[in-house]
Every structure is written in structure tokens, then in C-alpha cells.
Design an enzyme around this catalytic site. Structure first.
Site, mmCIF file in Angstrom:
data_model
loop_
_atom_site.group_PDB
_atom_site.id
_atom_site.type_symbol
_atom_site.label_atom_id
_atom_site.label_comp_id
_atom_site.label_asym_id
_atom_site.label_seq_id
_atom_site.Cartn_x
_atom_site.Cartn_y
_atom_site.Cartn_z
ATOM 1 N N ASN A 242 34.318 -14.890 -84.413
ATOM 2 C CA ASN A 242 34.539 -13.417 -84.616
ATOM 3 C C ASN A 242 36.116 -13.448 -83.652
ATOM 4 O O ASN A 242 35.927 -13.808 -82.609
ATOM 5 C CB ASN A 242 33.457 -12.445 -84.042
ATOM 6 C CG ASN A 242 33.109 -12.566 -82.701
ATOM 7 O OD1 ASN A 242 32.327 -13.583 -82.470
ATOM 8 N ND2 ASN A 242 33.616 -11.688 -81.834
ATOM 9 N N CYS A 243 36.670 -12.209 -84.179
ATOM 10 C CA CYS A 243 37.689 -11.793 -83.312
ATOM 11 C C CYS A 243 37.267 -10.525 -82.467
ATOM 12 O O CYS A 243 36.108 -10.236 -82.559
ATOM 13 C CB CYS A 243 39.132 -11.738 -83.895
ATOM 14 S SG CYS A 243 39.294 -10.673 -85.385
ATOM 15 N N PHE A 244 38.279 -9.689 -82.205
ATOM 16 C CA PHE A 244 37.965 -8.438 -81.594
ATOM 17 C C PHE A 244 37.260 -7.292 -82.678
ATOM 18 O O PHE A 244 36.411 -6.454 -82.396
ATOM 19 C CB PHE A 244 38.957 -7.734 -81.113
ATOM 20 C CG PHE A 244 39.495 -8.377 -79.796
ATOM 21 C CD1 PHE A 244 39.051 -8.758 -78.803
ATOM 22 C CD2 PHE A 244 41.061 -8.726 -79.830
ATOM 23 C CE1 PHE A 244 39.382 -9.341 -77.776
ATOM 24 C CE2 PHE A 244 41.571 -9.513 -78.745
ATOM 25 C CZ PHE A 244 40.704 -9.849 -77.786
ATOM 26 N N ARG B 209 36.701 -8.417 -86.298
ATOM 27 C CA ARG B 209 36.136 -9.110 -87.469
ATOM 28 C C ARG B 209 35.090 -10.345 -87.312
ATOM 29 O O ARG B 209 35.191 -11.057 -86.339
ATOM 30 C CB ARG B 209 37.211 -9.347 -88.347
ATOM 31 C CG ARG B 209 38.448 -8.409 -88.608
ATOM 32 C CD ARG B 209 39.430 -9.147 -89.258
ATOM 33 N NE ARG B 209 40.720 -8.052 -89.578
ATOM 34 C CZ ARG B 209 41.218 -7.986 -90.598
ATOM 35 N NH1 ARG B 209 41.391 -9.126 -91.443
ATOM 36 N NH2 ARG B 209 42.091 -7.017 -90.669
#
Length: 532
Positions: A471-473, A475
Site C-alpha cells: 500500500n501507499c498513502f 491505495r
């Protein structure tokens, strides 16, 4: 590398960067509290307090001394698709073996920690310049005498181990040796493979050192351009660790200058500076020549420029991540401002934006050249506000310290706007930024729902359809075997604001800030389904 890999690499690098940002602050505070010129002799004579401060500084220095290992572990952990702890464990094995192999080849050729100190080399018949050049090519890492590679060695090992891990952590071996399959195979293949990387770097890396030494000789003979070239290369070489060679050459050899002081010849910029500093009166013309390769050239970009760049990175971060980025960059900016410890800020952009990296190196070169041009004589080696105050302001106007402040204020404006424009226009993935940060994120997921993870896994086609989860910030980023079987309506019921099919196998589910809580639930659900 595609943008997804770059983003994962940037995220992996943030772990050691946040740690060294905090360590840098402790070092800065410790330096002030142990400096009698700032806090007075009385305070520095308080034994118990000074021991506590000394322990804090020793711990912080220990972190900086082991940065290569921290980078190796962080990159392997961050780039591993699954079984991340196995990748991290394997990276430690790989890092140690990498340097042990290099040490073996060095020892076989008579190069050891005892035979390659400056004193030992001088005693063997070398002059001081040759001895310093040769000794600066080596360092001791975790007690292993090896080539000086700094964090670059750790990055190489981390990248190799993460690739080996992703390729082999699910391998199935014949029944007779099946015990060694799967994740147990990763440290084994690491043990077999990493030594070849060590052998390769043993033969390749010394050529980089020779190149730096040649450039050092050019620098010594090129006046203002030489000063610019030194500053430019000193920053450009930061990720490789080779800047230490360049610094050693100018600080302790004739490349950094020679001077007759009280009838004796003193060699090396730092030696000249310290000798003059001990005198009741100094020849400021000699002092300014000696210090042109020292801290004064760093002050404009360390005290003013990089903190302004940190502010720009806060300004362009995602709204929902701004407070988190502000916390990181405040610590990083304070470390750069007070002590000249710049890695926390520099490592936030040098690996994701070549344009900003080259710009920063160019501005560093200009900073050194301008301080030389204005005959500034601040000296020392760090480049933070402590050096500016103690070795500049406290020494009087003869040091021309005010030029460092004037140029620094201009640098602050330039750095701020260049970083803000480049990051925004080129969509640079600095901390707090995602690929499509212009999307409005809705947040309706029920985070406390124990079935949330299992529902998302079902919507994604089941655990058998999921190859990697990250995951990113904002998504959930997935690698799926078949993206066509994803149930998007069911995903929306879990609170997803939308989905993105990046490729035939790359799939993203947009959850907003709650993705940090959702991702572990999905991973747990996948593991549960695989185990049952």
C-alpha cells in the site's frame, strides 16, 4: 524500473531516513550541550550530565555508523512482496557475507586494517599524500575491514536480496530436500549468490576510488573552478560514500593546501585551520585559503537551502499526509540546520529525482565557490549553524561570516521554489505524495469490521488470485493473477472510493488514509485462507 518499483523503493528508504533524522537531532543537541563555547565551562564540568549526553551521542553515532546495514535491511524488507521478515533476515546475512568476501580478497593481497592505516603506510615508505589516498579507500563495517562503500553497499545488497526473495520464496524442492524449500530457501540462495556480488565489487569499486583521487588533483590546481568542482562532487558522491575519500584528501594532504606556520610546514586544509585556530592571532588570508574546502562552503545549503527544500516538500505533500510529513521534515530540517547532517533530507529526493539531485550538487558547488570568492574563513567540517556560530560569528567579522548568511538566505528562496516547482510539475514521489494525488478520496470503510479483510480478499478473486499486497498513502496496491475476476461492486461496499487497473496484473483499490489499517487486515485474511 517502473514507477511502482520506484515508489516502493522510496517508501523502503523512508524507514532509515526517519531514524537518522531523529538521531541527527540528538547529535545536534549533544554537540551544543558539550561545547563550552556555548553552554559554559561550568555546565561541561557536570560529570553525570555529561555522561548522559555522551551516551546519547554514542547511540546516535552508532546509528550513523551502521547506516549501510540499515539500508540493506530496509530495502529488502520494503521490496519483498511477501514474507518480508525472511527478506530482512536474509539481507543481514547477505550484507555480512558481502563484506566478508571483500575482506578475504583484501587479506589475500596483504591489505588489512593494521597494514593500511596512514601511520603504517608512512612507516613503510610512502609519503603522507599517498598514504592518505590509499588508507581512505577502506573502512571497517561491523568489525569487517572492507572497501569504503558507505550506504551504496547496503543498497546493492538490499536490491539483490529482495530480487532473490521475490523469485524464490515460494520455490518447491524435491521431496527429499523439501524442508529447505519456500522461505527457508531464501537465506540459502542469498548465501550462494551474494559472494559473487562481493567479488564483482572487489574488482570494480577501486576504479571509482582512483577516479576520485584523479579529480582531487585537478581540484587542487583549478582555483575557484576547483572549489566549485569539489563542492559539486562532494554532494554528488554522497550515496556512494566516496565523498569521504575526497574529504580526506583535502583535509589532510597537500591537495587541500600547504602553509608555513611559525616556521613549520603544515599540510592539509583541516590541519592548517586547526593550527591557526590555536594561535592568539591568525593570518586571515592563509585561513581563508585553508578553509575553502571546509564547513563554510556547506553552510548556505545546509543551514538555509535544505531546510527550505524540506518546507517545500511539506507544502506539496498530500493534504491528508501533511502533518506526518511535517513531523519528518521538521526533524530532518533541524538536523541539517544545527549540525549539517543532511542525509535525512537528501535521501528523500536523490533516489527519486535525478533533476533535484543534480540541482542540489550544482548549488553545493556554487556555495563552495562563492564562499571562496568572498574570502570567508569559517572552517571546521560539519557545516551546520553550530559551526557558523562557533567558528564564524564568535571569531569576529574578520571571518566574513556574514557572506554565508547573505548567500544562505538567497539559497533558501531558490531551493524552496525549485523544489516546489520540480516536485509538482514532474510529479516527483517525495514523502507524502502518491501517484494520482489529485483524486478526492472518500472514506467509508468500516475499519472495525472483523470480516473486512476477508470480504476484500473475496472481492479480489480469493487468496489464490493474489500474488502481492502493498500500500501507499491512500491505495491498496496489488499484483493479481487475473484482474478480470475482481468484483468492483463488492469492493465499493467495503468503502473503496474507486479502483485502478494499472496493467494486466497490477491493480489498485483507493481507500484513503484508512488503507494503513486495511492493508494488514487483507494480508491477515490471505494468510488465513492459505493456511486453511
Amino acid at each position: 524500473m517502473n514507477s511502482g518499483i520506484w515508489q516502493k523503493l522510496g517508501k523502503a528508504l523512508m524507514t532509515p531516513i526517519s531514524l537518522i533524522a531523529a538521531a541527527g537531532i540528538f547529535l545536534g543537541i549533544g554537540s551544543v550541550l558539550q561545547n563550552p563555547n556555548i553552554v559554559g565551562e561550568g555546565f561541561t564540568n557536570l560529570i553525570l550530565i555529561q555522561h548522559v549526553i555522551g551516551i546519547v551521542r554514542a547511540v546516535a553515532n552508532g546509528i550513523f555508523g551502521n547506516l549501510p546495514l540499515l539500508f540493506a535491511v530496509s530495502i529488502a524488507f520494503g521490496l519483498a512482496n511477501k514474507e518480508k521478515t525472511t527478506a530482512a533476515f536474509s539481507s543481514v546475512i547477505g550484507f555480512i557475507l558481502f563484506h566478508i568476501v571483500i575482506q578475504y580478497f583484501l587479506t589475500a593481497n596483504g591489505i588489512t586494517a593494521d597494514t593500511h592505516t596512514v601511520d603504517a603506510l608512512v612507516a613503510s615508505g610512502m609519503d603522507t599524500l599517498e598514504a592518505t589516498q590509499l588508507a581512505s579507500r577502506y573502512e571497517t563495517v561491523l568489525g569487517i575491514f572492507t572497501l569504503r562503500m558507505n550506504v551504496f553497499g547496503g543498497i546493492l545488497v538490499g536490491l539483490l536480496v529482495s530480487w532473490l526473495h521475490n523469485k524464490f520464496h515460494t520455490i518447491e524442492l524435491p521431496t527429499a530436500i523439501s524442508f529447505f524449500g519456500g522461505k527457508r530457501f531464501v537465506p540459502i540462495i542469498t548465501t550462494v549468490t551474494v559472494p559473487f556480488l562481493g567479488i564483482l565489487m572487489y574488482y570494480v569499486w577501486p576504479y571509482f576510488g582512483l577516479m576520485i583521487e584523479g579529480l582531487g588533483n585537478i581540484i587542487a590546481q583549478s582555483g575557484l573552478f576547483g572549489t566549485f568542482l569539489f563542492g559539486f562532487l562532494e554532494r554528488l558522491l554522497i550515496p556512494t560514500g566516496l565523498h569521504h575519500i575526497l574529504n580526506q584528501l583535502v583535509r589532510f594532504t597537500a591537495i587541500g593546501g600547504t602553509a608555513m606556520i611559525d616556521g613549520e610546514q603544515t599540510v592539509g586544509a583541516l590541519n592548517i585551520f586547526n593550527t591557526l585556530l590555536a594561535k592568539n592571532s591568525q593570518d586571515m588570508e592563509v585561513m581563508s585559503q585553508a578553509t575553502r574546502f571546509l564547513a563554510q562552503g556547506k553552510i548556505p545549503f545546509m543551514v538555509f537551502g535544505l531546510p527550505a527544500a524540506a518546507l517545500a516538500m511539506v507544502q506539496v505533500s498530500l493534504r491528508e499526509k501533511k502533518e506526518e510529513v511535517k513531523s519528518l521534515m521538521s526533524a530532518s530540517g533541524l538536523a541539517s540546520f544545527t549540525t549539517g547532517i543532511t542525509e535525512p533530507i537528501e535521501f528523500s529526493f536523490i533516489f527519486v529525482s535525478p533533476i533535484l539531485f543534480i540541482f542540489h550538487a550544482f548549488m553545493a558547488g556554487m556555495s563552495f565557490m562563492l564562499m571562496d570568492f568572498f574570502n570567508v574563513a569559517i572552517g571546521n567540517v560539519q557545516g551546520g549553524a553550530i559551526d557558523l556560530v562557533v567558528f564564524g560569528i564568535f571569531q569576529g567579522l574578520d571571518t566574513n561570516w556574514y557572506w554565508a548568511v547573505i548567500v544562505g538566505l538567497i539559497y533558501a528562496v531558490i531551493y524552496y521554489y525549485v523544489f516546489k516547482i520540480v516536485i509538482t510539475n514532474r510529479k516527483v514521489l517525495t514523502p507524502g505524495r502518491a501517484m494520482d494525488d489529485e483524486l478526492e478520496i472518500s472514506n467509508t470503510a468500516s475499519i472495525n469490521d472483523n470480516q473486512l479483510g476477508h470480504t476484500i480478499v473475496t472481492a479480489l478473486g480469493g487468496a489464490e488470485n493474489i500474488e502481492a499486497i502493498d500500500n501507499c498513502f491512500t491505495r491498496l496496491r496489488l499484483v493479481l493473477k487475473d484482474t478480470s475476476i475482481v468484483d468492483e461492486e463488492l469492493l465499493k461496499q467495503t468503502g473503496a472510493a474507486g479502483t485502478v487497473k494499472a496493467s494486466e496484473t497490477q491493480y489498485q483499490v483507493i481507500y484513503g488514509l484508512d488503507v494503513e489499517k486495511i492493508a494488514p487486515k487483507v494480508k491477515e485474511a490471505v494468510k488465513y485462507d492459505e493456511d486453511n
